[in-house]
Write an enzyme that holds these catalytic residues in place. Structure first.
Site, short mmCIF file in Angstrom:
data_model
loop_
_atom_site.label_atom_id
_atom_site.label_comp_id
_atom_site.label_asym_id
_atom_site.label_seq_id
_atom_site.Cartn_x
_atom_site.Cartn_y
_atom_site.Cartn_z
N ASP A 86 -8.00 3.87 0.97
CA ASP A 86 -7.13 4.27 2.07
C ASP A 86 -7.97 4.75 3.25
O ASP A 86 -8.70 5.72 3.15
CB ASP A 86 -6.23 5.41 1.57
CG ASP A 86 -5.16 5.78 2.56
OD1 ASP A 86 -5.22 5.29 3.71
OD2 ASP A 86 -4.28 6.55 2.19
N CYS B 265 0.87 -1.19 0.00
CA CYS B 265 0.00 0.00 0.00
C CYS B 265 0.90 1.24 0.00
O CYS B 265 2.07 1.17 -0.41
CB CYS B 265 -0.98 -0.03 1.17
SG CYS B 265 -0.22 0.03 2.81
N ARG C 235 -3.42 -0.53 5.42
CA ARG C 235 -4.02 -1.59 4.62
C ARG C 235 -3.14 -2.82 4.45
O ARG C 235 -3.61 -3.96 4.66
CB ARG C 235 -4.39 -1.04 3.23
CG ARG C 235 -5.50 -0.01 3.28
CD ARG C 235 -5.60 0.74 1.97
NE ARG C 235 -4.47 1.64 1.77
CZ ARG C 235 -4.24 2.35 0.70
NH1 ARG C 235 -5.07 2.24 -0.33
NH2 ARG C 235 -3.21 3.16 0.62
P1 4NP Z 1 -1.79 2.86 4.12
O1 4NP Z 1 -2.37 4.24 4.70
O2 4NP Z 1 -1.24 3.15 2.75
O3 4NP Z 1 -2.97 1.97 4.07
O4 4NP Z 1 -0.72 2.40 5.11
C1 4NP Z 1 -1.60 5.41 4.75
C2 4NP Z 1 -0.85 5.68 5.85
C3 4NP Z 1 -0.11 6.85 5.91
C4 4NP Z 1 -0.15 7.74 4.85
C5 4NP Z 1 -0.90 7.45 3.74
C6 4NP Z 1 -1.63 6.28 3.68
N1 4NP Z 1 0.57 8.95 4.93
O5 4NP Z 1 0.47 9.75 3.99
O6 4NP Z 1 1.30 9.17 5.90
#
Ligand code: 4NP
Length: 155
Positions: free
Chosen positions: A126, A11, A17
């Site tokens: 997300d 992800c 995720r």
């Molecule tokens: P993930 O969610 O891709 O599902 O782990 C996110 C966690 C952090 C960030 C973006 C998406 N961020 O921009 O810090």
């Protein structure tokens, strides 16, 4: 398949995720007696070394799966040689992986929900900027994918 499946979920941050997907597949593979190597990574590097988001940990623990010991890491070129299957959680991460991939590699690279009959082409959205309901939905999606993967690799 004559090679033991090794599966990487990818992800953006590797704190919501993909670690939830890793936990879901580890649990379902173990329950099925299936010997899989499972890991997760992010295309972004902001959360390297961090445990999963507390909301991701809590939702996953609601389903009996503890992901508290996982730590964020960024996807690396060697992942395309180490893993037989690399699944992106959404199209943006899939596009970034395709750009990032070595010119030649044997890994299957695809969208996670393409593995789930009826959910083909859909992203795992997300949940980072939303509420707990987003994490509940994420769990349902990644767990459905984990079930489909166990079926695929046992069938
Ligand atoms: P993930 O969610 O891709 O599902 O782990 C996110 C966690 C952090 C960030 C973006 C998406 N961020 O921009 O810090």
């Amino acid at each position: 398949m004559n090679q033991r499946p090794t599966i990487l979920f990818v992800c953006l941050g590797n704190i919501c995720r993909s670690p939830m997907a890793e936990g879901a597949l580890r649990a379902r593979a173990q329950a099925a007696g299936l010997d899989l190597i499972v890991d997760s990574a992010g295309t972004g590097g902001w959360h390297v070394g961090e445990p999963p988001d507390e909301r991701a940990q809590a939702e996953t623990l609601n389903h009996g799966v503890d992901i508290s010991t996982l730590r964020g890491r960024q996807v690396a070129p060697v992942d395309f040689a180490r893993f037989t299957h690399i699944f992106a959680l959404d199209d943006e991460n899939l596009a970034n992986l395709r750009r990032f991939a070595p010119e030649t590699h044997d890994a299957h690279l695809g969208l996670l929900l393409d593995m789930v009959p009826g959910l083909e082409g859909q992203p795992v959205a997300d949940p980072y900027y939303g509420g707990a309901d987003g994490f509940a939905r994420t769990w349902q999606q990644v767990d459905a994918a984990a079930a489909a993967l166990v079926e695929r690799f046992t069938g």
